[in-house]
Design a protein around this motif. Structure first.
Motif, PDB file in Angstrom:
ATOM      1  N   GLU A 137       0.842  -1.211   0.000  1.00 58.05           N
ATOM      2  CA  GLU A 137       0.000   0.000   0.000  1.00 58.05           C
ATOM      3  C   GLU A 137       0.875   1.258   0.000  1.00 58.05           C
ATOM      4  O   GLU A 137       0.526   2.269  -0.619  1.00 58.05           O
ATOM      5  CB  GLU A 137      -0.912  -0.004   1.225  1.00 58.05           C
ATOM      6  N   VAL A 153       1.965   2.049  -3.529  1.00 59.43           N
ATOM      7  CA  VAL A 153       0.907   2.743  -4.273  1.00 59.43           C
ATOM      8  C   VAL A 153       0.888   4.219  -3.907  1.00 59.43           C
ATOM      9  O   VAL A 153       0.801   5.095  -4.778  1.00 59.43           O
ATOM     10  CB  VAL A 153      -0.466   2.093  -3.996  1.00 59.43           C
ATOM     11  N   ARG A 154       0.991   4.526  -2.602  1.00 62.89           N
ATOM     12  CA  ARG A 154       0.986   5.919  -2.165  1.00 62.89           C
ATOM     13  C   ARG A 154       2.184   6.682  -2.717  1.00 62.89           C
ATOM     14  O   ARG A 154       2.074   7.843  -3.111  1.00 62.89           O
ATOM     15  CB  ARG A 154       0.975   5.990  -0.635  1.00 62.89           C
ATOM     16  N   ARG A 172       3.838   6.062  -5.518  1.00 60.97           N
ATOM     17  CA  ARG A 172       3.653   6.319  -6.950  1.00 60.97           C
ATOM     18  C   ARG A 172       2.619   7.414  -7.176  1.00 60.97           C
ATOM     19  O   ARG A 172       2.775   8.251  -8.084  1.00 60.97           O
ATOM     20  CB  ARG A 172       3.248   5.023  -7.654  1.00 60.97           C
ATOM     21  N   ASP A 173       1.582   7.448  -6.341  1.00 54.71           N
ATOM     22  CA  ASP A 173       0.595   8.527  -6.421  1.00 54.71           C
ATOM     23  C   ASP A 173       1.245   9.874  -6.123  1.00 54.71           C
ATOM     24  O   ASP A 173       0.963  10.880  -6.781  1.00 54.71           O
ATOM     25  CB  ASP A 173      -0.557   8.288  -5.441  1.00 54.71           C
ATOM     26  N   PHE A 174       2.127   9.885  -5.120  1.00 51.22           N
ATOM     27  CA  PHE A 174       2.834  11.111  -4.768  1.00 51.22           C
ATOM     28  C   PHE A 174       3.671  11.612  -5.949  1.00 51.22           C
ATOM     29  O   PHE A 174       3.688  12.810  -6.263  1.00 51.22           O
ATOM     30  CB  PHE A 174       3.733  10.877  -3.557  1.00 51.22           C
ATOM     31  N   LEU A 229       3.167  11.028  -9.110  1.00 51.73           N
ATOM     32  CA  LEU A 229       2.253  11.530 -10.136  1.00 51.73           C
ATOM     33  C   LEU A 229       1.780  12.932  -9.808  1.00 51.73           C
ATOM     34  O   LEU A 229       1.769  13.836 -10.653  1.00 51.73           O
ATOM     35  CB  LEU A 229       1.050  10.586 -10.289  1.00 51.73           C
ATOM     36  N   GLN A 230       1.379  13.146  -8.555  1.00 46.52           N
ATOM     37  CA  GLN A 230       0.881  14.463  -8.148  1.00 46.52           C
ATOM     38  C   GLN A 230       1.963  15.519  -8.212  1.00 46.52           C
ATOM     39  O   GLN A 230       1.708  16.671  -8.531  1.00 46.52           O
ATOM     40  CB  GLN A 230       0.320  14.367  -6.728  1.00 46.52           C
TER      41      GLN A 230
END
Length: 251
Positions: free
Chosen positions: A236, A239-240, A242-244, A246-247
């Motif tokens: 998890e 995932v966080r 990779r999201d960071f 992207l943002q």
């Protein structure tokens, strides 16, 4: 001028996330991102200390420096001291940079180094204000209380202090809580001494190695950071991360 070396302990085995240092985060491995961040700080060298040939070879391929350490070390502190000995160099300060913190900021490392302008500093680490109940009550985010000299008095996975006169949901309104950021710097002689200490009762109770140092009388200086960190321990967390990226438009 202070001479400082950064050493990044990186194990392949992980109960929750095997091969963690080699996980891809936006085209770079996690360990490559840690090395890249650390190289921007005021460090003379940045070296990965690993117990696995796959990590060693990977680091060398992307142009990093790495040494192979014993697979039996009980902690990252022992692995850092092993690597420092192998390098055969002399430094004023050794910085233990967590291999699962790909977003560590160079300024955070430099803040720790500034504490060693005081010749009395033995060990240094970072703290950050707690800003949410989730942080406050998470056992995965150790909390710390300090004395007037900004030295650590105690670390715990529970909120410190307990506020007897207030309901728990009001605690953040009545006290400025601090969480611990697991970045350490040591005088080399102190680092060597720490590796000779046996696990202590408080350390075993909380599963926090730094309590062993406090129990044996070592002083841990702290500096405050406002920068958030994102350690990678579970799928998890990946995932966080990779999201960071992207943002932040870093992918």
């Amino acid at each position: 001028m202070l001479s400082a070396i950064g050493i990044i302990p990186a194990r392949y085995a992980s109960t929750r996330l095997p091969g963690k240092p080699l996980i891809d985060l936006g085209g770079q491995s996690m360990i490559q991102r840690v090395v890249g961040q650390a190289r921007q700080a005021r460090l003379s060298r940045v070296v990965v200390a690993t117990d696995d040939e796959r990590i060693l070879e990977h680091v060398l391929r992307f142009g990093g420096e790495a040494v192979l350490t014993s697979p039996t070390h009980p902690s990252g502190t022992d692995r850092v001291w092993d690597a420092y000995q192998q390098l055969g160099i002399s430094a004023d300060c050794v910085v233990n940079i967590q291999g699962d913190e790909p977003f560590i900021q160079p300024s955070q490392i430099n803040t720790l180094l500034d504490l060693f302008d005081d010749a009395n500093t033995q060990i240094a680490t970072l703290v950050k204000p707690v800003i949410s109940e989730e942080e406050l009550f998470s056992p995965h985010l150790p909390k710390v209380v300090l004395n007037e000299q900004q030295e650590a008095l105690y670390f715990s996975r529970h909120p410190l202090p307990y506020q007897r006169q207030h309901p728990t949901w009001e605690w953040l309104e009545h006290h400025r809580y601090l969480r611990h950021i697991g970045l350490y710097a040591y005088r080399p002689a102190v680092l060597q001494a720490l590796t000779q200490l046996q696990p202590s009762a408080l350390e075993l109770a909380e599963s926090l190695e730094q309590l062993r140092w406090l129990e044996h009388g070592y002083r841990i200086r702290t500096a405050e950071t406002a920068e958030a960190t994102l350690g990678i321990d579970t799928p998890e967390d990946v995932v966080r991360a990779r999201d960071f990226l992207l943002q932040a438009k870093l992918l």
